[in-house]
Scaffold this motif. Sequence first.
Motif, PDB file in Angstrom:
ATOM      1  N   LYS A  17       7.932  35.764  53.861  1.00 57.70           N
ATOM      2  CA  LYS A  17       8.047  37.013  53.801  1.00 57.70           C
ATOM      3  C   LYS A  17       7.724  37.875  54.847  1.00 57.70           C
ATOM      4  O   LYS A  17       8.445  38.883  55.226  1.00 57.70           O
ATOM      5  CB  LYS A  17       7.561  37.470  52.360  1.00 57.70           C
ATOM      6  CG  LYS A  17       7.940  36.907  51.078  1.00 57.70           C
ATOM      7  CD  LYS A  17       7.208  37.432  49.993  1.00 57.70           C
ATOM      8  CE  LYS A  17       7.899  36.722  48.685  1.00 57.70           C
ATOM      9  NZ  LYS A  17       7.281  37.168  47.355  1.00 57.70           N
ATOM     10  N   ILE A  18       6.650  37.422  55.574  1.00 63.04           N
ATOM     11  CA  ILE A  18       6.396  38.202  56.841  1.00 63.04           C
ATOM     12  C   ILE A  18       7.403  37.838  57.744  1.00 63.04           C
ATOM     13  O   ILE A  18       7.771  39.057  58.517  1.00 63.04           O
ATOM     14  CB  ILE A  18       5.000  37.664  57.348  1.00 63.04           C
ATOM     15  CG1 ILE A  18       3.767  38.536  56.436  1.00 63.04           C
ATOM     16  CG2 ILE A  18       4.678  38.038  58.823  1.00 63.04           C
ATOM     17  CD1 ILE A  18       2.543  37.759  56.722  1.00 63.04           C
ATOM     18  N   LEU A  19       7.965  36.852  58.027  1.00 58.97           N
ATOM     19  CA  LEU A  19       8.655  36.661  58.874  1.00 58.97           C
ATOM     20  C   LEU A  19      10.153  37.326  58.842  1.00 58.97           C
ATOM     21  O   LEU A  19      10.775  37.834  59.687  1.00 58.97           O
ATOM     22  CB  LEU A  19       9.283  35.179  59.084  1.00 58.97           C
ATOM     23  CG  LEU A  19       8.369  34.037  59.869  1.00 58.97           C
ATOM     24  CD1 LEU A  19       8.904  32.686  59.703  1.00 58.97           C
ATOM     25  CD2 LEU A  19       8.398  34.407  61.483  1.00 58.97           C
ATOM     26  N   ARG A  20      10.504  37.430  57.607  1.00 57.18           N
ATOM     27  CA  ARG A  20      11.830  38.155  57.214  1.00 57.18           C
ATOM     28  C   ARG A  20      11.538  39.881  57.298  1.00 57.18           C
ATOM     29  O   ARG A  20      12.339  40.549  56.904  1.00 57.18           O
ATOM     30  CB  ARG A  20      12.157  37.889  55.768  1.00 57.18           C
ATOM     31  CG  ARG A  20      12.543  36.502  55.749  1.00 57.18           C
ATOM     32  CD  ARG A  20      13.522  36.287  54.462  1.00 57.18           C
ATOM     33  NE  ARG A  20      12.810  36.248  53.242  1.00 57.18           N
ATOM     34  CZ  ARG A  20      12.182  35.145  52.519  1.00 57.18           C
ATOM     35  NH1 ARG A  20      12.113  33.993  53.007  1.00 57.18           N
ATOM     36  NH2 ARG A  20      11.358  35.569  51.622  1.00 57.18           N
ATOM     37  N   GLY A  21      10.142  40.455  57.388  1.00 57.78           N
ATOM     38  CA  GLY A  21       9.694  41.584  57.377  1.00 57.78           C
ATOM     39  C   GLY A  21       9.562  42.484  56.098  1.00 57.78           C
ATOM     40  O   GLY A  21       9.516  43.441  55.789  1.00 57.78           O
TER      41      GLY A  21
END
Length: 126
Positions: A17-21
Amino acid sequence: MPIDATQPYDDQNIFAKILRGEIPSTKIFEDEWAYAFPDINPQAELHILVIPKGAYVSWDDFSAKAPPEEIAGFIRAVGHVARLHGLVEPGYRLLSNIGPHSGQEVPHLHVHLFGGQPLGPMIARR
Ligand code: 5GP
């Protein structure tokens, strides 16, 4: 809760989720292969998490399945982040938890980079 590192990749994990913003993080470094951000609960003066952009549960999954250029890109990114912070001369520590005995909690490969202070013994003495 420690995770089972042999499980299939779950794209709902917090680092995905962090990678996808979808969850905010403070970008320290990003390239084609890796993303680095501060740990939300720092265990040292400097505590950075470096994660591959690819979907890998752990170091085991990554080292078994990632193509050579992805492995090289990720490892170079970890070294780059340390150099960016001037950590080579004073020294630093890398750590990656894999599975239950390690206490791995997030099922997306991450390397912890600790520095900015003497780091003490490598693992807690029993
Ligand atoms: P593990 O135990 O899986 O090796 O480490 C997971 C790390 O992720 C922990 O050090 C924890 O503090 C960190 N962490 C968990 N959730 C978040 C988050 O939402 N944002 C950031 N920046 N770090 C997180």
